[in-house]
Scaffold this motif. Structure first.
Motif, PDB file in Angstrom:
ATOM      1  N   VAL A   1       1.665   6.547  -7.017  1.00 23.88           N
ATOM      2  CA  VAL A   1       0.562   7.431  -7.408  1.00 23.88           C
ATOM      3  C   VAL A   1       0.910   8.884  -7.089  1.00 23.88           C
ATOM      4  O   VAL A   1       0.660   9.788  -7.897  1.00 23.88           O
ATOM      5  CB  VAL A   1      -0.753   7.015  -6.716  1.00 23.88           C
ATOM      6  N   SER A   2       1.507   9.126  -5.940  1.00 23.20           N
ATOM      7  CA  SER A   2       1.890  10.478  -5.548  1.00 23.20           C
ATOM      8  C   SER A   2       2.925  11.064  -6.514  1.00 23.20           C
ATOM      9  O   SER A   2       2.830  12.230  -6.909  1.00 23.20           O
ATOM     10  CB  SER A   2       2.445  10.466  -4.124  1.00 23.20           C
ATOM     11  N   ALA A   3       3.903  10.259  -6.896  1.00 21.70           N
ATOM     12  CA  ALA A   3       4.920  10.723  -7.844  1.00 21.70           C
ATOM     13  C   ALA A   3       4.292  11.032  -9.202  1.00 21.70           C
ATOM     14  O   ALA A   3       4.626  12.045  -9.840  1.00 21.70           O
ATOM     15  CB  ALA A   3       6.023   9.675  -7.990  1.00 21.70           C
ATOM     16  N   ALA A   4       3.381  10.186  -9.653  1.00 19.23           N
ATOM     17  CA  ALA A   4       2.702  10.417 -10.931  1.00 19.23           C
ATOM     18  C   ALA A   4       1.859  11.694 -10.861  1.00 19.23           C
ATOM     19  O   ALA A   4       1.839  12.490 -11.805  1.00 19.23           O
ATOM     20  CB  ALA A   4       1.835   9.217 -11.292  1.00 19.23           C
ATOM     21  N   TYR A   5       1.179  11.893  -9.742  1.00 19.45           N
ATOM     22  CA  TYR A   5       0.361  13.091  -9.551  1.00 19.45           C
ATOM     23  C   TYR A   5       1.237  14.344  -9.580  1.00 19.45           C
ATOM     24  O   TYR A   5       0.930  15.325 -10.275  1.00 19.45           O
ATOM     25  CB  TYR A   5      -0.390  12.977  -8.229  1.00 19.45           C
TER      26      TYR A   5
ATOM     27  N   VAL B   1       0.834  -1.201   0.000  1.00 20.97           N
ATOM     28  CA  VAL B   1       0.000   0.000   0.000  1.00 20.97           C
ATOM     29  C   VAL B   1       0.873   1.256   0.000  1.00 20.97           C
ATOM     30  O   VAL B   1       0.646   2.194  -0.776  1.00 20.97           O
ATOM     31  CB  VAL B   1      -0.960   0.007   1.205  1.00 20.97           C
ATOM     32  N   SER B   2       1.883   1.267   0.844  1.00 18.80           N
ATOM     33  CA  SER B   2       2.765   2.420   0.944  1.00 18.80           C
ATOM     34  C   SER B   2       3.482   2.700  -0.375  1.00 18.80           C
ATOM     35  O   SER B   2       3.530   3.843  -0.838  1.00 18.80           O
ATOM     36  CB  SER B   2       3.790   2.177   2.055  1.00 18.80           C
ATOM     37  N   SER B   3       4.027   1.657  -0.989  1.00 21.95           N
ATOM     38  CA  SER B   3       4.746   1.872  -2.244  1.00 21.95           C
ATOM     39  C   SER B   3       3.787   2.251  -3.370  1.00 21.95           C
ATOM     40  O   SER B   3       4.117   3.063  -4.234  1.00 21.95           O
ATOM     41  CB  SER B   3       5.580   0.651  -2.620  1.00 21.95           C
ATOM     42  N   ALA B   4       2.568   1.701  -3.360  1.00 21.29           N
ATOM     43  CA  ALA B   4       1.565   2.086  -4.367  1.00 21.29           C
ATOM     44  C   ALA B   4       1.195   3.555  -4.196  1.00 21.29           C
ATOM     45  O   ALA B   4       1.069   4.286  -5.189  1.00 21.29           O
ATOM     46  CB  ALA B   4       0.333   1.199  -4.262  1.00 21.29           C
ATOM     47  N   CYS B   5       1.048   4.003  -2.963  1.00 20.86           N
ATOM     48  CA  CYS B   5       0.757   5.415  -2.713  1.00 20.86           C
ATOM     49  C   CYS B   5       1.899   6.299  -3.187  1.00 20.86           C
ATOM     50  O   CYS B   5       1.674   7.381  -3.746  1.00 20.86           O
ATOM     51  CB  CYS B   5       0.484   5.658  -1.226  1.00 20.86           C
ATOM     52  N   ASP B   6       3.130   5.855  -2.972  1.00 20.71           N
ATOM     53  CA  ASP B   6       4.292   6.611  -3.442  1.00 20.71           C
ATOM     54  C   ASP B   6       4.296   6.734  -4.961  1.00 20.71           C
ATOM     55  O   ASP B   6       4.587   7.799  -5.507  1.00 20.71           O
ATOM     56  CB  ASP B   6       5.597   5.958  -2.970  1.00 20.71           C
TER      57      ASP B   6
END
Length: 113
Positions: A17-21, A10-15
């Motif tokens: 998505v955050s980087a893409a955003y 979950v943490s790496s997926a959020c990272d």
């Protein structure tokens, strides 16, 4: 919620998505202004909601604590069964690529023989 957020997957997926955003916001000025406005709106709604919900949460705290403990035990059991949860997204993708390459090589070998 904190335990789920701390899972490597979950943490790496959020990272990711955050980087893409962040990259999208930086690359497209028109989207940046829309995203900034949306972020301010979400922040305002969150602050307003937090002040309204605080008294209710104080009343429900014993129930929330019990639900949290139950959810934590369920998450532990899920983590034992789903071996992907403690792995970061990058490792899952790498493992999947390796497995596919191995299978494709096996198929190629079978076809050629």
């Amino acid at each position: 919620v904190r335990e789920v957020a701390n899972l490597s997957l979950v943490s790496s997926a959020c990272d990711v998505v955050s980087a893409a955003y962040a990259s999208t916001k930086e690359s497209h000025p028109y989207l940046r202004s829309v995203c900034d406005a949306a972020e301010m709106g979400v922040q305002s709604v969150t602050e307003a909601t937090a002040s309204c919900v605080q008294p209710v949460l104080a009343t429900l705290e014993p129930h929330v604590t019990a639900a949290s403990e139950y959810a934590s035990k369920g998450l532990d059991k899920l983590g034992e069964k789903l071996l992907l949860l403690p792995k970061p997204v990058e490792q899952i993708l790498s493992d999947t690529k390796e497995m596919l390459s191995s299978r494709v090589a096996g198929v190629k070998e079978a076809v050629s023989s």
